[in-house]
Design an enzyme around this catalytic site. Structure first.
Site, PDB file in Angstrom:
ATOM      1  N   MET A 113      -7.153  11.131   8.335  1.00 59.09           N
ATOM      2  CA  MET A 113      -7.619  11.660   7.045  1.00 59.09           C
ATOM      3  C   MET A 113      -8.444  12.944   7.231  1.00 59.09           C
ATOM      4  SD  MET A 113      -8.653   8.039   5.243  1.00 59.09           S
ATOM      5  CE  MET A 113      -9.155   7.188   6.723  1.00 59.09           C
ATOM      6  N   ASP A 155       0.818  -1.211   0.000  1.00 57.11           N
ATOM      7  CA  ASP A 155       0.000   0.000   0.000  1.00 57.11           C
ATOM      8  C   ASP A 155       0.848   1.256   0.000  1.00 57.11           C
ATOM      9  OD1 ASP A 155      -2.603  -0.656  -0.155  1.00 57.11           O
ATOM     10  OD2 ASP A 155      -3.141   0.034   1.843  1.00 57.11           O
ATOM     11  N   LYS A 202      -1.148   5.128  -4.569  1.00 60.54           N
ATOM     12  CA  LYS A 202      -1.240   6.220  -5.547  1.00 60.54           C
ATOM     13  C   LYS A 202      -0.059   7.173  -5.483  1.00 60.54           C
ATOM     14  CE  LYS A 202      -4.807   7.888  -2.495  1.00 60.54           C
ATOM     15  NZ  LYS A 202      -6.218   7.951  -2.327  1.00 60.54           N
TER      16      LYS A 202
HETATM   17  N1  SAH Z   1      -4.323   1.714   8.611  1.00 61.21           N
HETATM   18  C1  SAH Z   1      -3.653   2.986   8.845  1.00 61.21           C
HETATM   19  C2  SAH Z   1      -4.544   4.161   8.489  1.00 61.21           C
HETATM   20  C3  SAH Z   1      -4.874   4.260   7.019  1.00 61.21           C
HETATM   21  S1  SAH Z   1      -5.838   5.649   6.658  1.00 61.21           S
HETATM   22  C4  SAH Z   1      -3.187   3.037  10.291  1.00 61.21           C
HETATM   23  O1  SAH Z   1      -3.592   2.194  11.086  1.00 61.21           O
HETATM   24  O2  SAH Z   1      -2.406   3.922  10.615  1.00 61.21           O
HETATM   25  C5  SAH Z   1      -4.627   6.817   6.156  1.00 61.21           C
HETATM   26  C6  SAH Z   1      -4.490   7.918   7.202  1.00 61.21           C
HETATM   27  O3  SAH Z   1      -3.696   7.453   8.298  1.00 61.21           O
HETATM   28  C7  SAH Z   1      -3.770   9.167   6.744  1.00 61.21           C
HETATM   29  O4  SAH Z   1      -4.620  10.033   6.034  1.00 61.21           O
HETATM   30  C8  SAH Z   1      -3.331   9.776   8.045  1.00 61.21           C
HETATM   31  O5  SAH Z   1      -4.409  10.397   8.708  1.00 61.21           O
HETATM   32  C9  SAH Z   1      -2.966   8.524   8.835  1.00 61.21           C
HETATM   33  N2  SAH Z   1      -1.545   8.206   8.763  1.00 61.21           N
HETATM   34  C10 SAH Z   1      -0.983   7.110   8.222  1.00 61.21           C
HETATM   35  N3  SAH Z   1       0.353   7.112   8.407  1.00 61.21           N
HETATM   36  C11 SAH Z   1       0.637   8.242   9.091  1.00 61.21           C
HETATM   37  C12 SAH Z   1       1.823   8.810   9.631  1.00 61.21           C
HETATM   38  N4  SAH Z   1       3.017   8.225   9.487  1.00 61.21           N
HETATM   39  N5  SAH Z   1       1.722   9.975  10.305  1.00 61.21           N
HETATM   40  C13 SAH Z   1       0.549  10.594  10.487  1.00 61.21           C
HETATM   41  N6  SAH Z   1      -0.613  10.103  10.006  1.00 61.21           N
HETATM   42  C14 SAH Z   1      -0.565   8.953   9.323  1.00 61.21           C
END
Ligand code: SAH
Length: 266
Positions: free
Chosen positions: A186, A43, A65
């Site tokens: 998000m 991903d 993407k």
């Molecule tokens: N499954 C992932 C979330 C996916 S949704 C998890 O558990 O973290 C994608 C969102 O996750 C992004 O828009 C952001 O809000 C958050 N996100 C993912 N990685 C991040 C990071 N390293 N730092 C801050 N926010 C992050």
């Protein structure tokens, strides 16, 4: 329901949480699964450094993407997984953070099950956890927060699908009355709307807020603000995705520490 009989060739499928970014935050189970994979579907938000654990012969398919490409449709990813498992491959689906926190992991598991394939799921450290911990504050605290809500800011009121609109006002009232920390994923694109709804729902404008971008990665940035100033401060700081927005009194210590740092010029 008609479940297809699995063929003797059938391989294995594992959904693996790759954590928030820092490869050292992978679990041992995740590393073992990556090492065993013959096919990896990766991903967007997965740090490519975690692929250092993969076999040199593994087939790595990026389905995100990044780099300006359109993201691969979910149905195509699922088809790929099913085909590879039926061909006897050991398939690992690598997802950012935890596969079951806003990662559509639930849908993938369901669709694979419908195809007669059981997936193992390996937890990862979700971004919200890593983000808040990096600020040096706990998500819960006996004096400030009795619980945590992980919520998506992606679906705004008026979105096409009715059940994906978050009731921010109700959430604000609950967070205030039940003393909950809000961790919004998000949420950057819709921040002005979210801010207004939370204020309208009764969360005080003085409620401390933090935004953490790229949590646990070398490019991590963070800012603290208040609910009243959130959108303006976020735009002024020029911060963008991927970021989590944290709202709640557990952040009081961080805001105070940052003010002290500014005052003393450190
Ligand atoms: N499954 C992932 C979330 C996916 S949704 C998890 O558990 O973290 C994608 C969102 O996750 C992004 O828009 C952001 O809000 C958050 N996100 C993912 N990685 C991040 C990071 N390293 N730092 C801050 N926010 C992050």
């Amino acid at each position: 329901m008609n479940t297809p009989t699995p063929s003797f060739l059938q391989g294995r499928c594992t959904l693996v949480g790759a954590g928030p970014g820092d490869p050292e935050l992978l679990t041992l189970k995740a590393v073992k699964a990556i090492q065993a994979a013959t096919v990896l579907l990766v991903d967007d938000l997965v740090n490519p450094e975690v692929l250092a654990w993969a076999r040199p012969t593994a087939r790595i398919v990026h389905v995100g993407k990044r780099g300006g490409c359109k993201s691969t449709p979910q149905s195509f990813i699922e088809k790929l997984m099913i085909t590879a498992v039926r061909e006897g491959e050991t398939v690992v689906r690598l997802k950012g953070g935890d596969p079951f926190i806003f990662g559509r992991g639930g849908e993938e598991v369901e669709h694979l099950r419908e195809a007669g394939i059981e997936c193992q799921v390996i937890n990862g450290i979700t971004a919200g956890l890593a983000a808040v911990t990096s600020l040096g504050v706990p998500l819960t605290h006996r004096d400030h927060a009795q619980g945590v809500v992980f919520v998506t800011g992606h679906a705004r009121t008026g979105a096409a699908s009715q059940h994906d609109a978050t009731d921010w006002r109700a959430l604000a009232a609950t967070a205030r009355d039940a003393r909950l920390t809000l961790v919004i994923y998000m949420g950057v694109a819709g921040v002005a709307h979210i801010q207004q709804q939370l204020l309208d729902g009764g969360l005080p404008g003085a409620t401390p807020v933090a935004v953490v971008q790229q949590a646990s990665l070398p490019g991590q940035r963070q800012m603290t603000s208040t609910l009243a100033a959130l959108a303006a401060d976020l735009h002024a700081a020029g911060m963008g995705s991927p970021a989590v927005i944290v709202v709640g009194d557990v952040l009081r210590g961080v805001a105070a520490a940052q003010q002290d740092a500014t005052r003393f010029g450190t």
